[in-house]
Design an enzyme around this catalytic site. Structure first.
Site, mmCIF file in Angstrom:
data_model
loop_
_atom_site.group_PDB
_atom_site.id
_atom_site.type_symbol
_atom_site.label_atom_id
_atom_site.label_comp_id
_atom_site.label_asym_id
_atom_site.label_seq_id
_atom_site.Cartn_x
_atom_site.Cartn_y
_atom_site.Cartn_z
ATOM 1 N N SER A 66 30.603 33.388 33.823
ATOM 2 C CA SER A 66 31.166 34.692 33.170
ATOM 3 C C SER A 66 29.854 35.720 32.618
ATOM 4 C CB SER A 66 31.906 34.378 32.015
ATOM 5 O OG SER A 66 33.121 36.086 31.479
ATOM 6 N N GLY B 26 27.850 38.625 37.317
ATOM 7 C CA GLY B 26 27.899 39.675 38.199
ATOM 8 C C GLY B 26 28.140 39.310 39.391
ATOM 9 N N ASN C 200 44.511 27.716 40.066
ATOM 10 C CA ASN C 200 44.703 28.846 40.195
ATOM 11 C C ASN C 200 43.542 28.298 41.151
ATOM 12 O OD1 ASN C 200 44.067 31.676 39.172
ATOM 13 N ND2 ASN C 200 41.878 30.611 38.850
ATOM 14 N N SER D 238 35.085 29.177 39.550
ATOM 15 C CA SER D 238 35.072 28.585 39.690
ATOM 16 C C SER D 238 34.253 26.770 39.553
ATOM 17 C CB SER D 238 35.582 28.439 41.168
ATOM 18 O OG SER D 238 34.626 29.087 41.378
#
Lengths: 207, 207
Positions: free
Chosen positions: A39, A42, A87, A111
């Site tokens: 997170s 970028g 997800n 991921s």
């Protein structure tokens, strides 16, 4: 009636517009650019920058953003291990559909687990380009555009990737983007590297 | 570093390639053609025929076939009421993404319940074209290309739409296709009707 039924069946099997035809129409090859990283590394910025670069060349792309999809397709999923895997599986399946439609599909998701990314790669072994945003945790945390690291450090988010949940870096990815001599390349420069790769591999011209 | 961080954030908000830009590139407007009807009513055949007709005009479309998606995105869903609703919800969400990407997305699913179809329509109120394949049950059952009616009549499939589970016809749909004087129009003729509708409504030309 039977004639209609028969001709319908034959037509179904012959369905003549496939990936090849769409690729010819678009003058490009469908593929998935899968951007993985912490997170704040970028990913979304890079995804937009690649999309802009491709558009300026006349190529059609579409960004699947992990955060955005959690408001739609994946809104019934949480953040437990099982839901995180589901997800990613769903995004992989949708990315595959977009590649089949002939688009350059840019998926942007943390991921964190190798297993989940590799499962997506296995769906499209010849047109899956994994891009690793290899930015150090302290940089990502210093940016903290969404304020999530602060919340996680305060104990308000559990299982936060990079803090109390692992990020497994790719063992072998197509493109790795990182700082050089402590300097982070601009989004445009990083996008250029990805687009050059796509060009070299023949995804952007089918003529 | 902070400069990079700031420019990255600004870039994210400005992300300049949106639906409008993609539509301009493709010279068409993204939309969803949602084909509903009984098993054997000719939904898949019509979807392929529309796709072929659009392709011959230079328009980009993509077919989301309910059966095919159950092998991928929706392979973890069964046929109970809840799973059927989730199946349709996911297809609706993916169709919305394709329309946002600028494509004419052709979704082909029995989608027997009005409530589920209307929920998909609500996602894209101005670019959702519901096409009702209004073919009588006896015709669909006589075709029985997949042998499903036979299995259902033999009690080997429970909750089969049209037999022991209801099909709720649209109360108000954009296009209804049916037999005239007992004659079923050809797939090409039916596809022509849909494509003419898209043309009239301005989905196929943005110039």
């Amino acid at each position: 009636m039977s004639t209609v039924g028969n001709s319908a069946n034959i037509f179904w099997h012959e369905c003549p517009v496939g990936k090849q035809e769409r690729q010819k129409l678009l003058n490009q090859k469908g593929c998935v650019v899968w951007i993985t990283g912490l997170s704040g590394s970028g990913k979304s910025t890079l995804a937009c920058s690649i999309s802009r670069e491709l558009h300026s060349r006349g190529n059609l792309s579409y960004v699947l953003d992990g955060d955005n999809l959690r408001h739609g397709l994946n809104k019934n999923l949480g953040f437990e291990a099982e839901d995180r895997a589901e997800n990613i599986r769903r995004v992989g399946e949708v990315a595959k559909l977009f590649a089949d439609a002939g688009l350059v599909c840019i998926a942007s998701l943390i991921s964190p687990y190798r297993k989940d990314r590799d499962a997506c790669r296995a769906m499209l072994p010849e047109s899956f380009i994994e891009v690793f945003m290899n930015m150090p945790l302290d940089l990502c945390e210093a940016r903290d555009a969404k304020g999530l690291y602060k919340l996680a450090r305060a104990g308000k988010i559990k299982g936060f990737t990079g803090l109390d949940d692992p990020y497994e870096p790719p063992l072998k990815c197509e493109i790795e983007l990182s700082r050089r001599d402590g300097i982070c390349p601009t989004p445009g420069a990083m996008a250029g590297k990805v687009v050059s790769y796509l060009e070299e591999k023949g995804f952007l011209e089918t003529k």
